[in-house]
Write a protein that holds these residues in place. Structure first.
Motif, short mmCIF file in Angstrom:
data_model
loop_
_atom_site.label_atom_id
_atom_site.label_comp_id
_atom_site.label_asym_id
_atom_site.label_seq_id
_atom_site.Cartn_x
_atom_site.Cartn_y
_atom_site.Cartn_z
N ALA A 1 0.84 -1.21 0.00
CA ALA A 1 0.00 0.00 0.00
C ALA A 1 0.87 1.25 0.00
O ALA A 1 0.53 2.25 -0.66
CB ALA A 1 -0.94 -0.01 1.20
N ALA A 2 1.99 1.23 0.71
CA ALA A 2 2.89 2.38 0.71
C ALA A 2 3.47 2.61 -0.68
O ALA A 2 3.54 3.75 -1.16
CB ALA A 2 3.99 2.19 1.74
N VAL B 1 8.41 1.35 -8.10
CA VAL B 1 8.61 1.62 -6.68
C VAL B 1 8.76 0.29 -5.97
O VAL B 1 7.83 -0.52 -5.96
CB VAL B 1 7.43 2.43 -6.07
CG1 VAL B 1 7.70 2.71 -4.59
CG2 VAL B 1 7.19 3.71 -6.85
N GLU B 2 9.94 0.05 -5.42
CA GLU B 2 10.21 -1.17 -4.66
C GLU B 2 10.12 -0.81 -3.18
O GLU B 2 10.82 0.09 -2.72
CB GLU B 2 11.60 -1.70 -4.99
CG GLU B 2 11.75 -2.09 -6.45
CD GLU B 2 13.19 -2.39 -6.84
OE1 GLU B 2 14.10 -2.13 -6.01
OE2 GLU B 2 13.41 -2.85 -7.96
N ALA B 3 9.26 -1.50 -2.47
CA ALA B 3 9.03 -1.18 -1.06
C ALA B 3 9.50 -2.32 -0.17
O ALA B 3 9.38 -3.50 -0.52
CB ALA B 3 7.55 -0.91 -0.83
N SER B 4 10.02 -1.93 0.99
CA SER B 4 10.36 -2.91 2.02
C SER B 4 10.00 -2.28 3.35
O SER B 4 10.02 -1.07 3.52
CB SER B 4 11.84 -3.30 1.97
OG SER B 4 12.66 -2.17 2.23
N GLY B 5 9.63 -3.13 4.28
CA GLY B 5 9.26 -2.66 5.60
C GLY B 5 10.02 -3.42 6.66
O GLY B 5 10.29 -4.62 6.50
N ARG C 1 10.73 1.60 3.55
CA ARG C 1 11.72 2.11 2.59
C ARG C 1 11.16 1.97 1.18
O ARG C 1 10.70 0.90 0.81
CB ARG C 1 13.02 1.32 2.70
CG ARG C 1 13.69 1.42 4.05
CD ARG C 1 14.96 0.57 4.08
NE ARG C 1 15.47 0.52 5.44
CZ ARG C 1 15.99 -0.57 5.99
NH1 ARG C 1 16.07 -1.69 5.31
NH2 ARG C 1 16.42 -0.52 7.22
N LEU C 2 11.24 3.06 0.43
CA LEU C 2 10.79 3.04 -0.96
C LEU C 2 11.97 3.36 -1.87
O LEU C 2 12.58 4.43 -1.75
CB LEU C 2 9.68 4.07 -1.19
CG LEU C 2 8.42 3.92 -0.35
CD1 LEU C 2 7.43 5.04 -0.69
CD2 LEU C 2 7.79 2.56 -0.55
N ALA C 3 12.32 2.43 -2.74
CA ALA C 3 13.32 2.68 -3.78
C ALA C 3 12.52 3.08 -5.02
O ALA C 3 11.79 2.27 -5.59
CB ALA C 3 14.16 1.44 -4.04
N ALA D 1 2.57 13.97 0.41
CA ALA D 1 1.15 13.95 0.08
C ALA D 1 0.56 12.55 0.11
O ALA D 1 -0.66 12.38 -0.02
CB ALA D 1 0.92 14.57 -1.29
N CYS D 2 1.39 11.54 0.28
CA CYS D 2 0.91 10.15 0.25
C CYS D 2 0.11 9.85 1.52
O CYS D 2 0.64 9.88 2.63
CB CYS D 2 2.08 9.20 0.12
SG CYS D 2 1.59 7.47 0.18
N LEU D 3 -1.16 9.56 1.35
CA LEU D 3 -2.03 9.35 2.51
C LEU D 3 -1.67 8.11 3.31
O LEU D 3 -1.87 8.09 4.53
CB LEU D 3 -3.50 9.32 2.09
CG LEU D 3 -3.96 8.16 1.22
CD1 LEU D 3 -4.51 7.04 2.07
CD2 LEU D 3 -5.02 8.66 0.26
N VAL D 4 -1.11 7.11 2.69
CA VAL D 4 -0.71 5.91 3.44
C VAL D 4 0.48 6.24 4.35
O VAL D 4 0.44 5.97 5.55
CB VAL D 4 -0.40 4.73 2.51
CG1 VAL D 4 0.23 3.57 3.28
CG2 VAL D 4 -1.67 4.26 1.81
#
Length: 144
Positions: A54-55, A79-83, A98-100, A124-127
């Motif tokens: 979602a991020a 967009v590659e995301a990791s949490g 983290r967003l690459a 501005a990203c609501l998530v």
């Protein structure tokens, strides 16, 4: 855009021994499970992977709007995301997202302007704005 507030709904149903299914009106059902780290089977979306996804999704959709509003040309976005999930003061929570961001823009595009608009997008990203975990952005800009 519709006036605020916006409301969304989803449900999850299942049995004690079967997989659970997430549903939302007018969307395809999605089988969900606990992730392997919590004893669940591999190959399913989990709350953890859905949150990280979602991020990434929110950033990508917000970028599209910000770029359009600012007349920025671009040809490709990934967009590659990791949490990072950890225990903090006896509470399990995400401590970082983290967003690459891999973005391709036309040759000659001002990288400082793109960087500023990426920062604007993140703000501005609501998530990201709804999470207590900080979001870090690593921008990979390419011309093409």
């Amino acid at each position: 855009m519709q006036r605020f507030p916006h409301q969304y709904s989803a449900s999850v149903a299942g049995t004690p021994t079967g997989s659970l299914t997430m549903s939302s009106p007018e969307l395809p059902d999605l089988p969900v499970e606990s992730p392997p780290e919590f004893g669940g089977p591999a190959g399913y979306w989990s709350p953890e992977t859905l949150l990280v996804a979602a991020a990434a999704d929110c950033f990508a959709l917000t970028w599209r709007s910000v770029a359009t509003a600012n007349h920025v040309e671009w040809s490709d976005l990934r967009v590659e995301a990791s949490g990072v999930l950890d225990r903090v003061e006896r509470v399990t929570r995400f401590t970082e997202i983290r967003l690459a961001v891999h973005l391709t823009v036309p040759a000659g595009t001002d990288p400082d302007r793109i960087g500023a608009l990426v920062d604007k997008t993140e703000g501005a990203c609501l998530v990201s704005n709804s999470l207590s975990a900080p979001t870090t952005i690593d921008l990979h800009l390419a011309e093409g």
